[in-house]
Scaffold this motif. Sequence first.
Motif: not given
Lengths: 357, 510
Positions: B421-424, B429-432
Amino acid sequence: MSGGPVTAADVDDFVLGAKLLSGGGASHGTMPARWLRHAMATRGDVRLVPPGSLPESAQCLAIGFIGSPTIQSEKLPMVGQFAEAVRVAERRLGHEVGALAALNAAGVNALAPLLAATELGLPVADADGMGRIFPNVERSVFTLAGLDVGPCTLAGAQGDVMIIEPAGNMRAEALIRPATVALGGWCVAVLYPMSAGLLARHGIHGSVSRVLDVGRTLRRAAASDEPRGHRLAAGLGGRLLASGIVAEVHRPSRRGFPSGAVIVTDLDDPDRSVRLETQNEYMLALADGVPLAAVPDLICTVDHDTGEPVDIERLHYGHVVDVITLPAAPAWHTAAGLALAGPETFGYALPRDQGDR
Amino acid sequence: MTRLTVRELPYLKALTGARIVAGQAGADAAVREARLIDHLDRLADTPAGCALLLTTDLTGWAVEMALRLAWERAAACVIAHEDQEVLDATHRLADRLRMPLLLAGLDDPVSTAIALGMAATAPRERRAATLVDLAERLAALPQKPRSVLGLLNSRLPGTAVCLLTADGTLLAGRSAASAHGADVRDTVPARHTVAEGQLVVHPVIGSDGGVEMRLVASLSGAADAWADTVATALGLAAGPITAWAAVERLRAERDARLRGTLLTELLSGTDATSDQIASQVARLGWRLEGWHTGIYLSLADPTDQETLVARTPALTAALAAVRLRGVVVERTDGWSVWVDHLEKPSPRTEGRMADRLRALLAERPAGLALSGGIGPPGEGPSGLRTSLASAREAAVLATAAGPGHLERADDLGMRRLLLTPFGSEDFRSLADRLLAPLREPRNRPLYDALRQYLDQMCSASATAAALGVHRNTVATRVARACTLLGVDLDRPDERLAVHLACHAVGPPVS
């Protein structure tokens, strides 16, 4: 040809005819033929006379071999074995013997009266008691006529002679078989002593000369290139039951006598099968369950290509044969004849309407 | 009244062990009475339709004559003593005459003839006796297809019976019957004429009212009367089989529920599993230690869900056939599967497993349209949990791609973001983590170029204008960024994932 002499030149034809008339019975090798040829070469021809031409009261005897032809080829005959048997019989009967007859003019036994005649210089009456081979001595037209089989004189190859006087013809076999074993497995048998008149009245006429005729017919047929089959059967005075390929030979070994069945598939109609039931000889022929011929009529097999008689022992899968039946003497087709030697007496209980064809 | 036929004679108690050895073509003839024949003379007044029992005296040639006379008198058949050698010629004669020849024990020919005569005059009673006998034996048997089919095949001689699944797979019984039965699709009891005779079919109805299995009996050219008996017999046998199927279904559902509950506990639990869970795990034969590869198989067609529990055995077997032997647990829309390894599987092994699973999915295992995900190997309970979770994530993407697709979690890369879910906090952290290579200070221009490029709808010119650099510089930087991230912007799902990741980690530094 009744009435003429049988010469050494006739021996081959005579043996050939005897073989066919054995109805598929055991082959007997070349010994008896050599014996006869030698006897005729050294002592001359045999006179064959019609029984009616003999003096009414002349003493006649029926001559044959009893026992195993195989043993006969190994335990060779004694010089003068026939003469010995006939001399002992003459002493017992109190008469000189005037002529010899055949017990059965078929198979090796057809040769017996000729051999005896060469030893004794007696004529052979052209008649016999069976007209074919039967496995028992009492199955003869003489028994049908009420004549006694005894006294029976048996001479073995070691010089032993036995006289057996059975209480009745039906007792003869039970006494003769063990005696034959004691005499070495085979013997010369002198049976059914009777006058020439009785022989002429009751015997099967022309059966010795028939052996020679059959042999000649076979030889001519074998030499000719024309198809045999029906022609040969007609020439022999019989009927062709089938020309076919032996498809099955069944020889169960359970009972004492070699018995079994032979299946011949018709060459012209492969759907048709002829079944030959055997007990030493061919006893019954059926085509698809319908009786074609049965004892006492004679059933024989002849090699389709060579015209040679083929005995049951030598039949094999793939053999091409003509199956021929020859009618038995009329005496055998009477009620009494069938009761003595009909199919039922050999264990073939045919339906009544089909028992005598 | 339907007549007793010759073909039924071997099913008579009095003629147990009898066989029709020849003349089969005439075996549909009706038997009206029976006669004991001890002399061929007795055949003279035989009425038509008579079964002729020959005494032991009549063998060999006499059998041939009896066949012939029987044929002439339109008798039904000839029964001879079996203790004799019947020549081929005799068989051929019977075949030609179409006169059935039976060989039987006939130790007591008189009693046999009487029993045969009674059966011929009262065939209904005899059939009833056969069925009562069958019913009594069925009641005494364990209700299992093997036992029931064994009984049918032994009590209905000359008749091959089998139990097939609805789609024609042999479950029990004689495969001889299944050859034709495989094509049968009857939903009600039926009969079919086939080249060799008849098929009698009896469907076994499942709990949903549809055909679950079929009993199929193959009769060689048999008479209708016998087919009637067989049809009734199949009806009798269908009862125990239905009961068996219901019990099996209940057991499967109970087991499925137990497995599902346990798996949920495991997936939600911590590393320290409770003793109770551990004992249940042991009871099911699951092994939590060591290495595991998690797999998720997702149903493409939601209507298949009703049969999910029922399909588990077939699916397990299909997986085992491609050397994926493991635990299969029913989930709401598919199955979680894991395969145990003795040691950490090599990447090569993983690749091969994925290849085999992909090939299996392509051929619709157990008749199911499935898509799947396969997780990376994990060690111990937590490794299993992770692997199963990754497999399920991968399966979501595979399902989107259509049935038959398999996704490896290891290959998801950036696309994994699409499942979070976007914004979670997870997403952030995954995007990082995924963008980490671009977050190093020296790579900052690459990150800016990539983000701007995506924001400008992949227009190099617009990006160049916005950043104030040459258009070729944009192209070079974007290409380097993609190489560092291992993504392909030509793939829409990857492009979207990268774009979302860029937005999650924060604004560009201009």
